[in-house]
Design a protein around this motif. Structure first.
Motif, PDB file in Angstrom:
ATOM      1  N   UNK A   1      56.134 104.400 -19.027  1.00  0.00           N
ATOM      2  CA  UNK A   1      56.397 105.495 -18.502  1.00  0.00           C
ATOM      3  C   UNK A   1      56.844 105.175 -17.124  1.00  0.00           C
ATOM      4  N   UNK A   2      56.717 103.780 -16.606  1.00  0.00           N
ATOM      5  CA  UNK A   2      57.415 103.426 -16.160  1.00  0.00           C
ATOM      6  C   UNK A   2      58.898 102.527 -16.351  1.00  0.00           C
ATOM      7  N   UNK A   3      59.064 102.286 -17.230  1.00  0.00           N
ATOM      8  CA  UNK A   3      59.581 101.599 -18.384  1.00  0.00           C
ATOM      9  C   UNK A   3      61.350 102.454 -18.229  1.00  0.00           C
ATOM     10  N   UNK A   4      60.489 104.212 -19.044  1.00  0.00           N
ATOM     11  CA  UNK A   4      61.072 104.784 -18.860  1.00  0.00           C
ATOM     12  C   UNK A   4      61.738 105.375 -18.062  1.00  0.00           C
ATOM     13  N   UNK A   5      61.108 105.392 -17.027  1.00  0.00           N
ATOM     14  CA  UNK A   5      61.585 106.250 -15.383  1.00  0.00           C
ATOM     15  C   UNK A   5      62.855 105.416 -15.202  1.00  0.00           C
TER      16      UNK A   5
ATOM     17  N   UNK B   1      64.546  97.157 -16.718  1.00  0.00           N
ATOM     18  CA  UNK B   1      64.890  97.590 -18.452  1.00  0.00           C
ATOM     19  C   UNK B   1      66.255  97.642 -18.641  1.00  0.00           C
ATOM     20  N   UNK B   2      67.034  98.901 -18.084  1.00  0.00           N
ATOM     21  CA  UNK B   2      68.414  98.662 -18.841  1.00  0.00           C
ATOM     22  C   UNK B   2      69.235  97.390 -18.930  1.00  0.00           C
ATOM     23  N   UNK B   3      69.085  96.895 -18.052  1.00  0.00           N
ATOM     24  CA  UNK B   3      70.097  95.643 -17.474  1.00  0.00           C
ATOM     25  C   UNK B   3      68.873  94.254 -18.541  1.00  0.00           C
TER      26      UNK B   3
END
Length: 158
Positions: A3-7, A54-56
């Motif tokens: 959930x934290x990664x998704x946020x 995470x995105x980068x």
């Protein structure tokens, strides 16, 4: 953790699109813009003692795949799938379409995507603020209940 990664992915999306738009608008190719964004992230990560986004990280993995010989289109498609969020899938397909057909209006498409991403980010921030307010309200209510119970008990003891 998921959930934290998704946020974090959702919060970084507008920034990623903005950076792509700026670099492409400055005349860089999509691949070169991608490289610049990853290099800037790596420098920031070193200076901020390893703050991982995470995105980068997914962008860096995509760049490594391209450098190791995987076709750019497949790497971009894999990027969208790995992120697992609809906006990233849309961005990867937009970039892949641009790579295949040479779309002239990529800058305009990125601007539209960026404005939509900023709106979504504002809504997400508002939602997170409301959740935090609710979380703070529950302990406050418990304190009020404790006071309501304790005051008469203390007055009865005297």
């Amino acid at each position: 953790k998921r959930k934290q990664r998704t946020q974090m992915l959702a919060l970084d999306y507008a920034d990623v699109v903005y950076q792509l738009m700026v670099y492409i608008g400055a005349g860089l190719t999509v691949r070169k813009a991608w490289e610049c964004i990853v290099e800037n992230y790596e420098r920031r990560k070193e200076s901020h003692k390893g703050r991982i986004r995470p995105a980068y990280e997914e962008m860096a993995q995509t760049l490594r795949q391209i450098r190791y010989g995987e076709p750019e289109g497949k790497a971009m498609e894999a990027f969208g799938r790995r992120c697992g969020l609809q906006p990233y899938m849309k961005l990867s397909s937009l970039l892949e379409q641009n790579r295949r057909t040479g779309t002239k209006n990529l800058q305009q498409l990125l601007e539209q995507e960026m404005s939509a991403a900023w709106e979504e980010q504002k809504h997400a921030a508002r939602r997170l603020g409301e959740e935090a307010g609710t979380r703070l309200l529950i302990p406050l209510m418990l304190i009020v209940v404790m006071v309501i119970i304790m005051v008469p008990a203390l007055l009865a003891v005297q």
